[in-house]
Motif scaffolding. Structure first.
Motif, mmCIF file in Angstrom:
data_model
loop_
_atom_site.group_PDB
_atom_site.id
_atom_site.type_symbol
_atom_site.label_atom_id
_atom_site.label_comp_id
_atom_site.label_asym_id
_atom_site.label_seq_id
_atom_site.Cartn_x
_atom_site.Cartn_y
_atom_site.Cartn_z
ATOM 1 N N PRO A 73 -15.575 96.594 -32.061
ATOM 2 C CA PRO A 73 -14.488 96.128 -32.944
ATOM 3 C C PRO A 73 -13.238 96.988 -32.843
ATOM 4 C CG PRO A 73 -16.317 97.053 -34.215
ATOM 5 C CD PRO A 73 -16.793 96.903 -32.820
ATOM 6 N N PHE A 74 -13.410 98.298 -32.625
ATOM 7 C CA PHE A 74 -12.241 99.176 -32.535
ATOM 8 C C PHE A 74 -11.478 98.943 -31.237
ATOM 9 C CE2 PHE A 74 -15.324 101.410 -35.268
ATOM 10 C CZ PHE A 74 -14.565 101.479 -36.425
ATOM 11 N N ALA A 75 -12.202 98.753 -30.122
ATOM 12 C CA ALA A 75 -11.538 98.450 -28.853
ATOM 13 C C ALA A 75 -10.806 97.108 -28.947
ATOM 14 C CB ALA A 75 -12.562 98.437 -27.726
ATOM 15 N N TYR A 76 -11.424 96.141 -29.617
ATOM 16 C CA TYR A 76 -10.782 94.844 -29.818
ATOM 17 C C TYR A 76 -9.485 95.010 -30.609
ATOM 18 C CZ TYR A 76 -10.427 89.884 -31.262
ATOM 19 O OH TYR A 76 -10.016 88.591 -31.485
ATOM 20 N N GLY A 77 -9.527 95.822 -31.657
ATOM 21 C CA GLY A 77 -8.324 96.073 -32.447
ATOM 22 C C GLY A 77 -7.226 96.740 -31.634
ATOM 23 N N ILE A 78 -7.606 97.694 -30.759
ATOM 24 C CA ILE A 78 -6.608 98.350 -29.903
ATOM 25 C C ILE A 78 -6.030 97.348 -28.915
ATOM 26 C CG2 ILE A 78 -6.227 100.173 -28.207
ATOM 27 C CD1 ILE A 78 -8.502 101.742 -29.592
ATOM 28 N N ALA A 79 -6.879 96.473 -28.359
ATOM 29 C CA ALA A 79 -6.388 95.447 -27.435
ATOM 30 C C ALA A 79 -5.385 94.525 -28.124
ATOM 31 C CB ALA A 79 -7.566 94.640 -26.885
ATOM 32 N N LEU A 80 -5.667 94.133 -29.374
ATOM 33 C CA LEU A 80 -4.716 93.305 -30.121
ATOM 34 C C LEU A 80 -3.385 94.033 -30.293
ATOM 35 C CD1 LEU A 80 -7.103 91.943 -32.908
ATOM 36 C CD2 LEU A 80 -6.047 90.584 -31.088
ATOM 37 N N LEU A 81 -3.453 95.326 -30.536
ATOM 38 C CA LEU A 81 -2.245 96.133 -30.709
ATOM 39 C C LEU A 81 -1.480 96.263 -29.393
ATOM 40 C CD1 LEU A 81 -0.615 98.125 -32.583
ATOM 41 C CD2 LEU A 81 -2.113 99.921 -31.716
ATOM 42 N N ASP A 82 -2.212 96.493 -28.282
ATOM 43 C CA ASP A 82 -1.564 96.775 -27.004
ATOM 44 C C ASP A 82 -1.106 95.515 -26.282
ATOM 45 O OD1 ASP A 82 -2.067 99.404 -27.517
ATOM 46 O OD2 ASP A 82 -3.639 99.655 -26.008
ATOM 47 N N ALA A 83 -1.957 94.484 -26.246
ATOM 48 C CA ALA A 83 -1.654 93.286 -25.453
ATOM 49 C C ALA A 83 -1.071 92.152 -26.279
ATOM 50 C CB ALA A 83 -2.927 92.808 -24.740
ATOM 51 N N GLY A 84 -1.305 92.174 -27.607
ATOM 52 C CA GLY A 84 -0.823 91.112 -28.467
ATOM 53 C C GLY A 84 -1.863 90.025 -28.678
ATOM 54 N N PHE A 85 -1.735 89.315 -29.775
ATOM 55 C CA PHE A 85 -2.729 88.306 -30.156
ATOM 56 C C PHE A 85 -2.842 87.198 -29.109
ATOM 57 C CE2 PHE A 85 -2.890 90.438 -34.081
ATOM 58 C CZ PHE A 85 -3.936 89.924 -34.840
ATOM 59 N N ASP A 86 -1.726 86.695 -28.635
ATOM 60 C CA ASP A 86 -1.775 85.562 -27.716
ATOM 61 C C ASP A 86 -2.525 85.919 -26.438
ATOM 62 O OD1 ASP A 86 -0.360 84.075 -29.527
ATOM 63 O OD2 ASP A 86 1.583 84.309 -28.523
ATOM 64 N N ALA A 87 -2.253 87.085 -25.890
ATOM 65 C CA ALA A 87 -2.904 87.493 -24.643
ATOM 66 C C ALA A 87 -4.392 87.707 -24.846
ATOM 67 C CB ALA A 87 -2.254 88.763 -24.095
ATOM 68 N N VAL A 88 -4.772 88.309 -25.978
ATOM 69 C CA VAL A 88 -6.190 88.572 -26.242
ATOM 70 C C VAL A 88 -6.937 87.267 -26.481
ATOM 71 C CG1 VAL A 88 -7.825 89.650 -27.837
ATOM 72 C CG2 VAL A 88 -5.791 90.908 -27.087
#
Length: 423
Positions: free
Chosen positions: A68-83
């Protein structure tokens, strides 16, 4: 006075210690060496108070609780649309290492299974596994409020047996979900899972999510509200794999487990919880850890569908009035509010013998909050030799029997003769 919460946690550990069954994870050789008798629990509140019992400072690898933490960082770094374009949010109903992709899109069904977690790791900022895992470690260190490190022995052991995850990586590359070298991404994901943490650390990380992305002790914002909501939503529906339905009905707390024996749970606005016990059930979840969460949920009324988030502070303030110390309470008091009141009492300077809890502006008290407050009354009376009075005109604390023969005096107002019970 000493807070009753650590004693309660120790009691829960003792009650859940025996008859757990299960076995330590053995498909990763280093995890097979774990001490199966380890047992720990920790709670951290959104304002930074942590309570522990058992082996709460023993280190173990975070494993799938990193997801869940890596997912949250991905949302922060790549943005919701990309994730969301590359990772779905639907429960798979399958084991954590199943090859579970959507028909047509080729997306992993959610970020809590290995396929989705590998994809999420690839979306963390960094040109290679080393940079991505260092970013992950730095963010987790901020959430735990201490410098964390990777367990090299676990990493090496897991990498040597990572054939299935490597196969998943190539499959994701074939579907266009991964853009880079699949083996580099899988190496980064496995290293991410080898982060060394304690139960205390995990409760602080969970509390950061419970606090809307703000680290409880430091006040530093590590994530946005929307990313936290997204992360907690997939934890609720997918975090416990093919046991997610049983978990939701019995425990009702967004959670994530790891095969080293940890489980972390997040009750928004109230508390972050972590437990640790290495023996696993058939779903890959800690057997005693599941029992601990079931007990806490039942005892403390923590089921998400039962208890709403805490609103404004229940403690209006406290002051000296002559030879009396008065604590003013307000609103609806649940566990987090009762804990805050007890902590204020514990930390306050109480030079006089009489202590008053003014409940005039209190509209309701949950069962667990009532028990916490009355235990504080019992300890103040028996351990600290205080005389406790309740200002309770509405009888909010019905039948205030604190146990061991302790019953506080009850009055209708601060102006009333304290020897006269309220009607």
């Amino acid at each position: 006075m000493r807070s009753p919460i650590p004693d309660y946690l120790a009691e829960v550990l003792d009650d859940c210690r025996g008859g757990d069954g299960g076995a330590v994870a053995d498909y990763i050789p280093e995890l097979a060496r774990a001490n199966p008798e380890r047992l720990a629990i920790a709670l951290t509140t959104p304002d930074g108070a942590t309570y522990c019992a058992g082996d709460a400072d023993a280190e173990f690898s975070i494993q799938s609780m990193s997801k869940p933490f890596a997912y949250g960082i991905a949302l922060l770094d790549a943005g919701f649309d990309a994730v969301l374009a590359k990772i779905g949010v639907e429960p798979s109903g399958e084991a954590f290492n199943e090859i579970s992709l959507e028909e047509g899109s080729g997306r992993p069904r959610n970020p809590m299974i290995n396929a989705g977690a590998i994809a999420a790791h690839s979306l963390i900022d960094g040109r290679n596994a080393e940079e991505r895992t260092e970013r992950f470690r730095e963010r987790m260190s901020l959430a735990a409020d201490r410098e964390l490190h990777y367990d090299e022995a676990v990493y090496t052991s897991e990498l040597e047996t990572a054939y299935r995850n490597i196969a998943i990586g190539y499959m994701l590359r074939n579907h266009g979900i991964l853009d880079g070298d699949p083996e580099d991404v899988v190496r980064g994901y496995i290293r991410q899972c080898s982060l060394s943490v304690t139960t205390r650390d995990l409760s602080m990380m969970a509390a950061t999510l419970a606090n809307g992305g703000v680290q409880s002790a430091t006040g530093r914002r590590l994530s946005g509200d929307r990313a936290v909501r997204q992360t907690l939503s997939v934890m609720m529906t997918c975090g416990m794999y093919d046991a997610a339905g049983d978990w939701m009905t019995a425990v009702g707390i967004p959670a994530k487990s790891g095969v080293a024996g940890g489980i972390l749970g997040v009750l928004p606005g109230q508390v972050g919880i972590a437990v640790f016990s290495p023996r696993l059930d058939a779903h890959g979840n800690s057997t005693r850890g599941v029992k601990l969460f079931e007990r806490l949920s039942d005892d403390m009324g923590l089921h998400l569908m039962e208890v709403p988030p805490v609103g404004r502070s229940v403690l209006r303030g406290h002051d000296q009035r002559g030879d009396t110390h008065v604590f003013g309470l307000q609103g609806v008091i649940r566990f987090a509010g009762a804990e805050a009141v007890v902590r204020e009492v514990v930390e306050a300077d109480l030079p006089h013998r009489e202590v008053v809890l003014d409940l005039t502006r209190v509209h309701g008290v949950s069962d667990v909050a009532r028990r916490v407050l009355l235990e504080a009354v019992r300890r103040l009376t028996l351990h600290d030799d205080k005389q406790v009075t309740l200002v309770d005109p509405e009888g909010i604390l019905d039948d205030p029997d604190a146990g061991d023969g302790v019953r506080p005096r009850v009055i209708a107002s601060l102006d009333e003769d304290r020897g006269t019970p309220a009607d």
